[in-house]
Design an enzyme around this catalytic site. Structure first.
Site, PDB file in Angstrom:
ATOM      1  N   THR A  82       0.868  -1.157   0.154  1.00 45.81           N
ATOM      2  CA  THR A  82      -0.022  -0.025  -0.093  1.00 45.81           C
ATOM      3  C   THR A  82       0.883   1.258  -0.052  1.00 45.81           C
ATOM      4  O   THR A  82       1.947   1.282   0.655  1.00 45.81           O
ATOM      5  CB  THR A  82      -0.926  -0.073   1.195  1.00 45.81           C
ATOM      6  N   ARG A 119     -13.508  -8.126  -0.437  1.00 42.05           N
ATOM      7  CA  ARG A 119     -12.906  -7.786   0.677  1.00 42.05           C
ATOM      8  C   ARG A 119     -12.260  -6.404   0.543  1.00 42.05           C
ATOM      9  O   ARG A 119     -11.840  -6.037  -0.334  1.00 42.05           O
ATOM     10  CB  ARG A 119     -11.763  -8.815   0.838  1.00 42.05           C
ATOM     11  N   VAL A 120     -12.452  -5.572   1.620  1.00 42.42           N
ATOM     12  CA  VAL A 120     -11.834  -4.291   1.477  1.00 42.42           C
ATOM     13  C   VAL A 120     -11.171  -4.176   3.155  1.00 42.42           C
ATOM     14  O   VAL A 120     -11.700  -4.574   4.058  1.00 42.42           O
ATOM     15  CB  VAL A 120     -13.075  -3.280   1.642  1.00 42.42           C
ATOM     16  N   THR A 157      -0.100   0.703   6.656  1.00 42.86           N
ATOM     17  CA  THR A 157       0.230  -0.136   5.683  1.00 42.86           C
ATOM     18  C   THR A 157       0.163  -1.688   6.454  1.00 42.86           C
ATOM     19  O   THR A 157       0.612  -1.540   7.572  1.00 42.86           O
ATOM     20  CB  THR A 157       1.083  -0.254   4.706  1.00 42.86           C
ATOM     21  N   GLY A 158      -0.253  -2.431   5.911  1.00 41.72           N
ATOM     22  CA  GLY A 158      -0.199  -3.937   6.665  1.00 41.72           C
ATOM     23  C   GLY A 158      -1.428  -4.584   6.401  1.00 41.72           C
ATOM     24  O   GLY A 158      -2.486  -4.575   5.743  1.00 41.72           O
ATOM     25  N   GLY A 186      -4.860  -5.434   7.047  1.00 45.12           N
ATOM     26  CA  GLY A 186      -5.662  -4.230   7.044  1.00 45.12           C
ATOM     27  C   GLY A 186      -6.884  -4.827   8.325  1.00 45.12           C
ATOM     28  O   GLY A 186      -7.446  -4.083   8.963  1.00 45.12           O
TER      29      GLY A 186
HETATM   30  N1  ASP Z   1      -3.489  -2.444   4.225  1.00 46.38           N
HETATM   31  C1  ASP Z   1      -3.866  -2.873   2.891  1.00 46.38           C
HETATM   32  C2  ASP Z   1      -5.063  -3.836   2.882  1.00 46.38           C
HETATM   33  O1  ASP Z   1      -5.404  -4.658   3.930  1.00 46.38           O
HETATM   34  C3  ASP Z   1      -2.699  -4.016   2.336  1.00 46.38           C
HETATM   35  C4  ASP Z   1      -1.197  -3.115   2.173  1.00 46.38           C
HETATM   36  O2  ASP Z   1      -0.959  -2.466   3.312  1.00 46.38           O
HETATM   37  O3  ASP Z   1      -0.675  -3.524   1.276  1.00 46.38           O
HETATM   38  O4  ASP Z   1      -5.831  -3.966   2.138  1.00 46.38           O
END
Ligand code: ASP
Length: 292
Positions: free
Chosen positions: A158, A186-187, A209-210, A212
């Protein structure tokens, strides 16, 4: 994302991509521009760069499509805009800003969000604009082992930007393709105001980021802002505390923040996180691995 296992060419091009995003924001901020314009500009650069999991170069869903999520927020009036599951809009962050500024809504999803983009003249892109062979390969690898835990070995890509301008206003923007192999609509946290994105002039701006699902459960971005605003901790300490909490629950990821007072920073519990920062005193930093 460890130094020992990262291809040196990838290391170089990632740093160049991060620098280009920083430069786009610096150009706006150093001439007195708005934090909101700066974070949008930085995220646009990263969305158009195929290295990052946002806009062009996003990961594929289980069905082999690309569905982008994005959010933007400003800290003065706490205006916000977000989109989820966007499939035909070149820069989801531009669309999120249009939702904020040109609609009475905060969050639009799916074909309706793309329809809003067309109605407001925001640039469209066909599926092949977004697709890259590397993301296709990653999906095939995941589908070849359906028993593997959903986010095993996942690299979160992200993109996000946070900024404070010369008027003291802050803004945050986040954009993502989500997780490889995601399904059922999925979101993640990125487009959810308060989870992956938040801005409040009384505290600062946050982008995450991570994994989610964990960021949503902890309302990470808002919690960091709230703890800072209420004087519980400064923003670095609040961010560290939320990453610790994430770790306890088993979540992985990172946060970037621009506080109302003080220097921008970050925290993460992964071996690395693409990141960079700049300020008016001349600070310029781009980093990938922990400890840099
Ligand atoms: N946080 C984002 C999600 O869960 C994924 C990511 O950070 O790459 O959609």
């Amino acid at each position: 994302m460890e130094r020992a296992t990262t291809d040196p060419a990838q290391d170089r091009t990632a740093r160049a991509g991060l620098s280009a995003a920083l430069e786009a924001a610096i150009a706006i901020l150093q001439t007195g521009g708005h934090a909101l314009d700066a974070v949008e500009a930085a995220v646009r650069v990263l969305e158009d760069d195929t290295q990052f999991n946002a806009g062009r170069g996003s990961v594929f869903t289980a069905e082999g499509r690309i569905e982008c999520d994005a959010a933007i927020m400003e800290g003065n009036n706490r205006m916000a805009g977000a989109v989820a599951g966007v499939r035909s809009t070149r820069n989801p962050i531009v669309l999120a800003r249009a939702v904020m500024e040109q609609s009475p809504h905060v969050f639009l999803a799916g074909s309706g969000a793309d329809g809003f983009a067309r109605a407001f003249g925001i640039e469209a892109a066909s599926p092949d604009w977004f697709e890259t062979p590397e993301r296709r390969r990653q999906l095939e690898e995941l589908l070849a082992d359906p028993e593997a835990p959903f986010d095993l070995g996942m690299k979160y890509g992200t993109v996000g930007a946070v900024a404070r301008d010369t008027s003291g206003h802050v803004a945050a923007a986040t954009s993502t393709g989500g997780l490889t192999g995601k399904k059922w609509g999925r979101v993640g946290d990125s487009p959810i105001i308060g989870a992956g994105t938040y801005a409040d002039d009384r505290a600062g701006a946050i982008s995450c980021t991570g994994a989610g699902e964990y960021f949503i459960r902890l309302s990470v971005a808002h919690e960091i802002a709230a703890r800072t605003r209420l004087g519980v901790e400064d923003m670095q300490a609040a961010t560290n505390a939320l990453i610790d909490e994430l770790s306890i629950l088993g979540g992985k990821g990172g946060v970037i923040f621009a506080p109302a007072i003080g220097t921008a920073g970050w925290a993460f519990n992964t071996p690395g996180m693409y990141r960079g920062r700049a300020d008016s005193s001349g600070l310029r930093q781009v980093a990938i691995y922990a400890g840099e």
